[in-house]
Structures are given as structure tokens and as C-alpha cells.
Design a protein around this motif. Structure first.
Motif, PDB file in Angstrom:
ATOM      1  N   LYS A   1       0.928  -1.172  -0.220  1.00  0.00           N
ATOM      2  CA  LYS A   1      -0.044   0.015   0.035  1.00  0.00           C
ATOM      3  C   LYS A   1       1.028   1.115  -0.165  1.00  0.00           C
ATOM      4  N   TYR A   2       0.667   2.281  -0.935  1.00  0.00           N
ATOM      5  CA  TYR A   2       1.282   3.273  -0.987  1.00  0.00           C
ATOM      6  C   TYR A   2       0.364   4.456  -0.896  1.00  0.00           C
ATOM      7  N   ASP A   3       0.228   5.196   0.193  1.00  0.00           N
ATOM      8  CA  ASP A   3      -0.271   6.432   0.661  1.00  0.00           C
ATOM      9  C   ASP A   3       0.296   7.683   0.289  1.00  0.00           C
ATOM     10  N   LEU A   4      -0.499   8.366  -0.928  1.00  0.00           N
ATOM     11  CA  LEU A   4       0.212   9.139  -1.503  1.00  0.00           C
ATOM     12  C   LEU A   4      -0.109  10.426  -0.764  1.00  0.00           C
ATOM     13  N   CYS A   5       0.630  11.418  -0.861  1.00  0.00           N
ATOM     14  CA  CYS A   5       0.478  12.687  -0.182  1.00  0.00           C
ATOM     15  C   CYS A   5      -0.449  13.506  -1.090  1.00  0.00           C
ATOM     16  N   GLU A   6      -1.260  14.459  -0.446  1.00  0.00           N
ATOM     17  CA  GLU A   6      -2.034  15.393  -0.983  1.00  0.00           C
ATOM     18  C   GLU A   6      -1.698  16.278  -2.462  1.00  0.00           C
ATOM     19  N   THR A   7      -2.310  16.189  -3.344  1.00  0.00           N
ATOM     20  CA  THR A   7      -1.981  17.015  -4.695  1.00  0.00           C
ATOM     21  C   THR A   7      -2.919  18.217  -4.521  1.00  0.00           C
ATOM     22  N   GLU A   8      -2.283  19.215  -4.723  1.00  0.00           N
ATOM     23  CA  GLU A   8      -3.001  20.395  -4.970  1.00  0.00           C
ATOM     24  C   GLU A   8      -3.452  20.627  -6.397  1.00  0.00           C
TER      25      GLU A   8
ATOM     26  N   VAL B   1      -6.437  22.341  -9.423  1.00  0.00           N
ATOM     27  CA  VAL B   1      -7.167  23.667  -9.720  1.00  0.00           C
ATOM     28  C   VAL B   1      -8.345  22.955 -10.738  1.00  0.00           C
ATOM     29  N   THR B   2      -9.407  23.256 -10.557  1.00  0.00           N
ATOM     30  CA  THR B   2     -10.649  22.559 -11.234  1.00  0.00           C
ATOM     31  C   THR B   2     -10.883  23.692 -12.571  1.00  0.00           C
ATOM     32  N   LYS B   3     -11.706  23.210 -13.522  1.00  0.00           N
ATOM     33  CA  LYS B   3     -12.178  24.037 -14.539  1.00  0.00           C
ATOM     34  C   LYS B   3     -12.596  25.428 -14.167  1.00  0.00           C
ATOM     35  N   ASP B   4     -13.322  25.353 -12.868  1.00  0.00           N
ATOM     36  CA  ASP B   4     -13.961  26.864 -12.479  1.00  0.00           C
ATOM     37  C   ASP B   4     -12.826  27.572 -11.661  1.00  0.00           C
ATOM     38  N   ARG B   5     -11.589  27.113 -11.721  1.00  0.00           N
ATOM     39  CA  ARG B   5     -10.639  27.861 -10.959  1.00  0.00           C
ATOM     40  C   ARG B   5     -10.675  27.805  -9.496  1.00  0.00           C
ATOM     41  N   ILE B   6     -10.985  26.710  -9.287  1.00  0.00           N
ATOM     42  CA  ILE B   6     -11.095  26.536  -7.576  1.00  0.00           C
ATOM     43  C   ILE B   6     -10.029  25.467  -7.185  1.00  0.00           C
ATOM     44  N   VAL B   7      -9.374  25.929  -6.230  1.00  0.00           N
ATOM     45  CA  VAL B   7      -8.091  24.911  -5.781  1.00  0.00           C
ATOM     46  C   VAL B   7      -8.576  23.991  -4.648  1.00  0.00           C
ATOM     47  N   VAL B   8      -8.213  22.707  -4.905  1.00  0.00           N
ATOM     48  CA  VAL B   8      -8.789  21.753  -4.094  1.00  0.00           C
ATOM     49  C   VAL B   8      -7.465  20.464  -3.917  1.00  0.00           C
ATOM     50  N   GLY B   9      -7.405  19.983  -2.634  1.00  0.00           N
ATOM     51  CA  GLY B   9      -6.433  18.783  -2.458  1.00  0.00           C
ATOM     52  C   GLY B   9      -6.989  17.491  -2.552  1.00  0.00           C
ATOM     53  N   VAL B  10      -6.381  16.524  -3.376  1.00  0.00           N
ATOM     54  CA  VAL B  10      -6.835  15.287  -3.583  1.00  0.00           C
ATOM     55  C   VAL B  10      -5.626  14.414  -3.085  1.00  0.00           C
ATOM     56  N   ASN B  11      -6.181  13.517  -2.208  1.00  0.00           N
ATOM     57  CA  ASN B  11      -5.398  12.413  -1.654  1.00  0.00           C
ATOM     58  C   ASN B  11      -5.798  11.184  -1.918  1.00  0.00           C
ATOM     59  N   GLY B  12      -4.914  10.106  -2.376  1.00  0.00           N
ATOM     60  CA  GLY B  12      -5.291   8.877  -2.809  1.00  0.00           C
ATOM     61  C   GLY B  12      -4.245   7.873  -2.454  1.00  0.00           C
ATOM     62  N   VAL B  13      -4.675   6.526  -2.771  1.00  0.00           N
ATOM     63  CA  VAL B  13      -3.894   5.596  -2.167  1.00  0.00           C
ATOM     64  C   VAL B  13      -3.881   4.433  -3.159  1.00  0.00           C
ATOM     65  N   ILE B  14      -2.422   3.767  -3.314  1.00  0.00           N
ATOM     66  CA  ILE B  14      -2.232   2.842  -4.545  1.00  0.00           C
ATOM     67  C   ILE B  14      -1.963   1.470  -3.874  1.00  0.00           C
ATOM     68  N   TYR B  15      -2.598   0.459  -4.258  1.00  0.00           N
ATOM     69  CA  TYR B  15      -2.214  -0.888  -3.752  1.00  0.00           C
ATOM     70  C   TYR B  15      -1.769  -1.728  -5.183  1.00  0.00           C
ATOM     71  N   PHE B  16      -0.375  -1.872  -4.889  1.00  0.00           N
ATOM     72  CA  PHE B  16       0.299  -2.761  -5.990  1.00  0.00           C
ATOM     73  C   PHE B  16       1.133  -4.031  -5.548  1.00  0.00           C
ATOM     74  N   LYS B  17       1.416  -4.778  -6.691  1.00  0.00           N
ATOM     75  CA  LYS B  17       2.320  -5.897  -6.199  1.00  0.00           C
ATOM     76  C   LYS B  17       3.323  -6.060  -7.175  1.00  0.00           C
ATOM     77  N   ILE B  18       4.435  -6.411  -6.979  1.00  0.00           N
ATOM     78  CA  ILE B  18       5.659  -6.575  -7.710  1.00  0.00           C
ATOM     79  C   ILE B  18       5.524  -7.880  -8.388  1.00  0.00           C
ATOM     80  N   VAL B  19       5.558  -8.178  -9.804  1.00  0.00           N
ATOM     81  CA  VAL B  19       5.229  -9.362 -10.225  1.00  0.00           C
ATOM     82  C   VAL B  19       6.609  -9.678 -11.094  1.00  0.00           C
TER      83      VAL B  19
END
Length: 159
Positions: free
Chosen positions: A51-58, A60-78
Motif C-alpha cells: 500500500k502506498y499512501d500518496l501525499c495530497e496533491t493540490e 485547480v478545477t475548470k472553474d478555477r477552484i483549488v482543492v486537495g486530492v489524496n489517494g492510495v495505491i495498492y500494487f504488487k511486484i510481479v
């Protein structure tokens, strides 16, 4: 080395040392977010799902509003060989692909759609990640958007 028992002659042979670093987010005692760089230095590559918990990414939306998006990736080395030799730092590469995709997707939609089409948002990121799987020797099992943050200035305006 392939899976199984192998003998390494210490003076003649060496295992490659892998250096992967990732940025982790943590909160202090006052609940303020900070980041730190964590480096994994090993000659053994973990094959279990990670599990790789990503840092928040700032973004800008189409209507020029800044938001923060935080995500998480689950991966496996094959494919250990590709993961060790085709890419320098798997965590950094995953982080860059996710950040670019999130920024690209967000600039095309309004703030309201960011919340409404959360699943499509995650699917777009997953699609970009999957396009790199074979080259990097990994399998992305899941990507989730954990949090979409409106910044305080915007919250005050919208109330």
C-alpha cells in the motif's frame, strides 16, 4: 535472482541494492500535516501486495477552484527484474503518474463534478497506472481517492 534457493559467492557476486524513497504524510500533536522522505534500501524486493499512501496533491478545477486530492495505491511486484532494473524508484514513478493524471483530469471538470464523479476520477488514474505495469514489472490492484479537501478560504466563501 529468480525465486528459489541460490548461493552467492561473497567476493565474486553481489546482490543489487535497491534504493526506493517515498514521501509520507504524518500529523503532529496539533493535528497539523507534515511530510517526510522515507528511503527503503534493500537487496530483497517484497513480492506481497503493498500500500502506498500518496501525499495530497493540490489541483485547480475548470472553474478555477483549488482543492486537495489524496489517494492510495495498492500494487504488487510481479517481475523482480523489471522492477529493479527498468525503473530507478518505483514509488516516485507511481507518485508522478498519479499527480499528473489527477491534475490533467481535474482541470477539465468543475468542482461539483470532482465530488460527483469520484469513481470515474479513480478509473482515469487507474488506466494511466495500468499502462505502465508491464514496463515496471508491477500489477496495480487498486487505486482509491481517500479524500478531496476544500481549503479553508473556499469553505468560508461557500457558507
Amino acid at each position: 535472482l529468480e525465486a528459489g534457493i541460490h548461493f552467492v559467492i561473497p567476493v565474486i557476486q553481489k546482490l543489487k541494492v535497491i534504493k526506493w524513497s517515498r514521501i509520507e504524510e504524518y500529523k503532529d500533536s496539533k493535528n497539523k500535516s507534515h511530510t517526510r522522505n522515507v528511503t527503503l534500501e534493500t537487496s530483497f524486493i517484497p513480492l506481497h501486495e503493498q500500500k502506498y499512501d500518496l501525499c495530497e496533491t493540490e489541483v485547480v478545477t475548470k472553474d478555477r477552484i483549488v482543492v486537495g486530492v489524496n489517494g492510495v495505491i495498492y500494487f504488487k511486484i510481479v517481475d523482480v527484474e523489471k522492477a529493479a532494473y527498468n525503473i530507478d524508484d518505483i514509488y516516485q514513478a507511481l507518485s508522478v503518474v498519479v499527480d499528473v493524471t489527477i491534475r490533467d483530469y481535474t482541470c477539465k471538470i468543475n468542482l461539483e463534478d470532482v465530488f460527483e464523479y469520484r469513481n470515474e476520477y479513480a478509473a482515469a488514474v487507474m488506466g494511466n497506472l495500468e499502462s505502465n505495469e508491464d514496463d515496471w514489472g508491477i500489477k496495480i490492484t487498486r487505486f482509491d481517492i481517500q479524500e478531496i479537501v476544500l481549503y479553508e478560504e473556499l469553505e468560508r466563501v461557500t457558507e
